[in-house]
Design an enzyme around this catalytic site. Structure first.
Site, PDB file in Angstrom:
ATOM      1  N   GLY A  23       8.095 -29.349  11.182  1.00 24.34           N
ATOM      2  CA  GLY A  23       7.495 -29.191  12.694  1.00 24.34           C
ATOM      3  C   GLY A  23       6.120 -28.512  12.168  1.00 24.34           C
ATOM      4  N   GLY A  24       5.371 -28.291  13.344  1.00 24.54           N
ATOM      5  CA  GLY A  24       4.219 -27.617  13.471  1.00 24.54           C
ATOM      6  C   GLY A  24       4.114 -26.059  12.793  1.00 24.54           C
ATOM      7  N   MET A  25       5.382 -25.569  13.012  1.00 24.91           N
ATOM      8  CA  MET A  25       5.451 -24.241  12.679  1.00 24.91           C
ATOM      9  C   MET A  25       5.723 -23.671  11.154  1.00 24.91           C
ATOM     10  SD  MET A  25       4.880 -21.782  14.867  1.00 24.91           S
ATOM     11  CE  MET A  25       5.941 -20.367  14.405  1.00 24.91           C
ATOM     12  N   GLY A  26       6.539 -25.148  10.508  1.00 31.60           N
ATOM     13  CA  GLY A  26       6.857 -24.956   9.098  1.00 31.60           C
ATOM     14  C   GLY A  26       8.027 -25.987   8.695  1.00 31.60           C
ATOM     15  N   VAL A  28      12.307 -26.404   8.017  1.00 28.05           N
ATOM     16  CA  VAL A  28      13.470 -25.952   7.790  1.00 28.05           C
ATOM     17  C   VAL A  28      14.286 -26.589   6.711  1.00 28.05           C
ATOM     18  CG1 VAL A  28      15.662 -25.535   9.298  1.00 28.05           C
ATOM     19  CG2 VAL A  28      13.328 -25.675  10.369  1.00 28.05           C
ATOM     20  N   LYS A  44      14.203 -21.467   7.634  1.00 30.09           N
ATOM     21  CA  LYS A  44      12.589 -21.778   8.055  1.00 30.09           C
ATOM     22  C   LYS A  44      11.637 -21.173   7.523  1.00 30.09           C
ATOM     23  CE  LYS A  44      10.378 -22.965  12.387  1.00 30.09           C
ATOM     24  NZ  LYS A  44      10.315 -22.883  13.814  1.00 30.09           N
ATOM     25  N   ASP A 138       8.608 -23.347  22.506  1.00 30.06           N
ATOM     26  CA  ASP A 138       8.477 -24.958  22.123  1.00 30.06           C
ATOM     27  C   ASP A 138       9.802 -25.594  22.384  1.00 30.06           C
ATOM     28  OD1 ASP A 138       7.338 -26.967  20.747  1.00 30.06           O
ATOM     29  OD2 ASP A 138       8.337 -26.348  18.753  1.00 30.06           O
TER      30      ASP A 138
END
Length: 156
Positions: A23-26, A28, A44, A138
């Site tokens: 995803g946009g954050m990283g 998993v 994550k 989110d």
């Protein structure tokens, strides 16, 4: 961070075994906790480097609060740290089930009684988070997980 780090061991403890999602954050990963008999967990690994000390402090303060949440409707945070000294990671319980987005894709419209139960679970988790001043930024079907209790009851 474009290439998966499958097989890498983080903090001499968590062996990354599979990519569960991006995803946009990283990213998993499914991982094995080498200190706890290879117990499965989710790690994550956040995207990019954390060089701003204020940003790191805010993030760690929020994680301390999140780790106190005990609702069955909120994933449990087990550990945090830095990979390669500058990339934050979060270790969470590994959930078994499927994201709401996948359920909707496979089943289409959800019958109203089940939709109400799912919504109640989401609201219960959000309510506890809000009690601690946490705002989920989110919230979307891909970030809502449908799982079951040991008794077989559905949990969101």
């Amino acid at each position: 961070m474009n290439e998966p780090l499958t097989g890498v061991v983080i903090s001499e403890r968590y062996r990354l075994t599979d990519v569960l999602g991006k995803g946009g954050m990283g990213i998993v990963y499914k991982a094995e906790d080498l200190r706890l008999n290879n117990r499965l967990c989710a790690v994550k690994l956040l995207q990019g480097q954390t060089t701003d000390p204020n940003e790191a402090k805010r993030f760690e303060a929020e994680l301390q609060i999140i780790s106190r949440l005990r609702s069955p409707h909120v994933v449990q945070v087990l550990d945090t740290g830095y990979f390669e000294g500058h990339r934050l990671y979060i270790v969470m319980e590994l959930l078994e089930g499927l994201p709401l987005s996948q359920l909707l894709k496979e089943s289409g419209a959800i019958p109203i009684p089940r939709a109400i139960q799912i919504t109640k679970g989401i609201l219960a988790g959000l309510s506890e988070a809000h009690e601690y001043g946490i705002v989920h930024r989110d919230l979307k079907p891909a970030n809502i997980f449908i799982t079951r209790s040991r008794a077989g009851d559905e949990i969101t």
